[in-house]
Design a protein around this motif. Structure first.
Motif, PDB file in Angstrom:
ATOM      1  N   ARG A 203       0.854  -1.196   0.000  1.00  0.00           N
ATOM      2  CA  ARG A 203       0.000   0.000   0.000  1.00  0.00           C
ATOM      3  C   ARG A 203       0.886   1.240   0.000  1.00  0.00           C
ATOM      4  O   ARG A 203       2.005   1.212   0.497  1.00  0.00           O
ATOM      5  CB  ARG A 203      -0.893   0.038   1.254  1.00  0.00           C
ATOM      6  CG  ARG A 203      -1.680  -1.213   1.508  1.00  0.00           C
ATOM      7  CD  ARG A 203      -2.250  -1.236   2.922  1.00  0.00           C
ATOM      8  NE  ARG A 203      -2.841  -2.524   3.262  1.00  0.00           N
ATOM      9  CZ  ARG A 203      -2.140  -3.565   3.721  1.00  0.00           C
ATOM     10  NH1 ARG A 203      -0.827  -3.454   3.911  1.00  0.00           N
ATOM     11  NH2 ARG A 203      -2.734  -4.707   3.992  1.00  0.00           N
TER      12      ARG A 203
ATOM     13  N   ALA B  54       0.294   6.939   2.141  1.00  0.00           N
ATOM     14  CA  ALA B  54      -0.927   7.699   2.396  1.00  0.00           C
ATOM     15  C   ALA B  54      -2.106   6.785   2.690  1.00  0.00           C
ATOM     16  O   ALA B  54      -2.951   7.070   3.552  1.00  0.00           O
ATOM     17  CB  ALA B  54      -1.243   8.600   1.202  1.00  0.00           C
ATOM     18  N   MET B  55      -2.181   5.655   2.000  1.00  0.00           N
ATOM     19  CA  MET B  55      -3.268   4.706   2.231  1.00  0.00           C
ATOM     20  C   MET B  55      -3.162   4.099   3.628  1.00  0.00           C
ATOM     21  O   MET B  55      -4.167   3.978   4.348  1.00  0.00           O
ATOM     22  CB  MET B  55      -3.232   3.598   1.169  1.00  0.00           C
ATOM     23  CG  MET B  55      -4.397   2.630   1.242  1.00  0.00           C
ATOM     24  SD  MET B  55      -4.277   1.323  -0.015  1.00  0.00           S
ATOM     25  CE  MET B  55      -4.376   2.317  -1.513  1.00  0.00           C
TER      26      MET B  55
ATOM     27  N   ALA C  31      -1.691   5.423   6.223  1.00  0.00           N
ATOM     28  CA  ALA C  31      -1.986   6.481   7.193  1.00  0.00           C
ATOM     29  C   ALA C  31      -3.488   6.701   7.318  1.00  0.00           C
ATOM     30  O   ALA C  31      -4.002   6.918   8.424  1.00  0.00           O
ATOM     31  CB  ALA C  31      -1.292   7.772   6.784  1.00  0.00           C
ATOM     32  N   TRP C  32      -4.203   6.649   6.218  1.00  0.00           N
ATOM     33  CA  TRP C  32      -5.662   6.808   6.225  1.00  0.00           C
ATOM     34  C   TRP C  32      -6.317   5.705   7.044  1.00  0.00           C
ATOM     35  O   TRP C  32      -7.140   5.953   7.930  1.00  0.00           O
ATOM     36  CB  TRP C  32      -6.160   6.794   4.774  1.00  0.00           C
ATOM     37  CG  TRP C  32      -7.637   6.951   4.590  1.00  0.00           C
ATOM     38  CD1 TRP C  32      -8.520   7.629   5.376  1.00  0.00           C
ATOM     39  CD2 TRP C  32      -8.406   6.418   3.511  1.00  0.00           C
ATOM     40  NE1 TRP C  32      -9.783   7.556   4.849  1.00  0.00           N
ATOM     41  CE2 TRP C  32      -9.747   6.822   3.708  1.00  0.00           C
ATOM     42  CE3 TRP C  32      -8.082   5.661   2.392  1.00  0.00           C
ATOM     43  CZ2 TRP C  32     -10.763   6.462   2.832  1.00  0.00           C
ATOM     44  CZ3 TRP C  32      -9.092   5.310   1.506  1.00  0.00           C
ATOM     45  CH2 TRP C  32     -10.420   5.709   1.728  1.00  0.00           C
ATOM     46  N   GLU C  33      -5.938   4.454   6.753  1.00  0.00           N
ATOM     47  CA  GLU C  33      -6.494   3.322   7.488  1.00  0.00           C
ATOM     48  C   GLU C  33      -6.141   3.401   8.981  1.00  0.00           C
ATOM     49  O   GLU C  33      -6.996   3.216   9.860  1.00  0.00           O
ATOM     50  CB  GLU C  33      -5.953   2.008   6.909  1.00  0.00           C
ATOM     51  CG  GLU C  33      -6.354   1.727   5.479  1.00  0.00           C
ATOM     52  CD  GLU C  33      -7.735   1.112   5.367  1.00  0.00           C
ATOM     53  OE1 GLU C  33      -8.463   1.073   6.370  1.00  0.00           O
ATOM     54  OE2 GLU C  33      -8.086   0.670   4.254  1.00  0.00           O
TER      55      GLU C  33
ATOM     56  N   THR D 283      -5.132   5.967  10.871  1.00  0.00           N
ATOM     57  CA  THR D 283      -5.715   7.102  11.588  1.00  0.00           C
ATOM     58  C   THR D 283      -7.187   6.853  11.892  1.00  0.00           C
ATOM     59  O   THR D 283      -7.677   7.155  12.986  1.00  0.00           O
ATOM     60  CB  THR D 283      -5.543   8.386  10.763  1.00  0.00           C
ATOM     61  OG1 THR D 283      -4.148   8.623  10.546  1.00  0.00           O
ATOM     62  CG2 THR D 283      -6.138   9.578  11.484  1.00  0.00           C
ATOM     63  N   THR D 284      -7.889   6.277  10.918  1.00  0.00           N
ATOM     64  CA  THR D 284      -9.300   5.949  11.143  1.00  0.00           C
ATOM     65  C   THR D 284      -9.454   4.954  12.287  1.00  0.00           C
ATOM     66  O   THR D 284     -10.272   5.139  13.201  1.00  0.00           O
ATOM     67  CB  THR D 284      -9.920   5.358   9.861  1.00  0.00           C
ATOM     68  OG1 THR D 284      -9.834   6.321   8.812  1.00  0.00           O
ATOM     69  CG2 THR D 284     -11.377   4.982  10.084  1.00  0.00           C
TER      70      THR D 284
ATOM     71  N   THR E  82       5.653   6.361   5.757  1.00  0.00           N
ATOM     72  CA  THR E  82       4.449   6.014   6.504  1.00  0.00           C
ATOM     73  C   THR E  82       4.536   6.540   7.930  1.00  0.00           C
ATOM     74  O   THR E  82       3.557   7.083   8.462  1.00  0.00           O
ATOM     75  CB  THR E  82       4.228   4.494   6.502  1.00  0.00           C
ATOM     76  OG1 THR E  82       4.203   4.022   5.150  1.00  0.00           O
ATOM     77  CG2 THR E  82       2.920   4.138   7.182  1.00  0.00           C
TER      78      THR E  82
END
Length: 267
Positions: free
Chosen positions: A72, A75-76, A78-80, A82-83, A127
């Protein structure tokens, strides 16, 4: 600096959703600090699996063990992450690695580029830059990734096989100490146990690529045997000598290891 003991259990699959959430609840009941999910195409997606585990627990931390950097974009991840960090109330721990053996074929199956070792390590660094306010674990064995872990990780998982000896661990930790300098005492050091107890299942030979009895005889750190007190004493001695305070174990041995967890967790 002596860190208090904490314990994790590593699981990648379960036959049903109820079995998976039941495992998470059981880990919490037994006093495990974390439920850790590998990142392979033969296991659940670690981000989805940790979300499900967090949803049915209240104190258990969940994490990737470890997210493979070629799969991945930073950014992907980090998105996952952080959520999950926000939705779990801060109970998500992001584990990162540069790709285990076999990851090249899985990367191709996912339609991504595996990249050179330097490129994969740079993705791990990107990351780490992209995530904030959560513990980050970096699994490392080689010097370049150990250097990054020494500078940027909160937790370092020593990526040595279960057949490695305590002397092998000591040599790797000496290298990490040299790379980390004054920061070394801040690092939480993790190792993973492949098996626990004196009754070792036959399938363990296939997993280890060696007879588990021979691994024990040669001092392989990844199999812990003896009574509860003897196993606890082994882990105390490892912490005294090597600073290893965060110990994870395969979920197939979650019940056998639970008395040790009860005895040592938080001490």
């Amino acid at each position: 600096m002596t860190h208090p003991f904490r314990f994790g259990t590593v699981a990648g699959r379960a036959p049903t959703a109820a079995a998976w959430t039941g495992l998470a609840r059981r880990a919490e009941e037994l006093g495990y600090a974390t439920l850790l999910v590998p990142d392979t195409l033969n296991t659940f997606s670690p981000f989805a699996a940790t979300a499900a585990a967090a949803a049915v627990t209240t104190t258990l931390h969940v994490g990737t063990y470890v997210a493979s950097s070629p799969y991945r974009t930073p950014a992907m991840v980090a998105w996952e992450a952080t959520t999950l960090h926000e939705l779990s109330g801060g109970r998500f721990e992001l584990g990162l690695g540069a790709g285990r053996p076999g990851a090249e074929q899985e990367t191709a199956a996912l339609g991504s580029e595996f990249g050179t070792p330097a490129q994969r390590i740079d993705r791990v660094a990107q990351t780490v830059d992209a995530v904030k306010d959560m513990p980050v674990l970096i699994a490392a064995a080689g010097t370049r990734l150990l250097r990054l872990a020494a500078k940027r990780a909160d937790i370092v998982a020593l990526g040595l096989p279960a057949t490695a000896t305590e002397d092998d661990l000591a040599a790797k930790l000496d290298e990490l100490h040299e790379l980390a300098g004054d920061r070394f005492d801040q690092l939480e050091i993790n190792t993973n146990l492949a098996a626990v107890g004196d009754e070792l299942p036959a399938w363990l030979s296939r997993q280890l690529g060696a007879d588990p009895r021979e691994v024990v005889a040669k001092g392989g750190y990844g199999i812990l045997t003896g009574t509860v007190e003897e196993m606890a004493n082994t882990l105390r001695a490892r912490r005294d000598r090597l600073g290893i305070s965060y110990v994870s174990v395969s979920a197939q041995f979650i019940e056998q290891f639970a008395p040790v967890v009860e005895l040592l967790a938080g001490t």
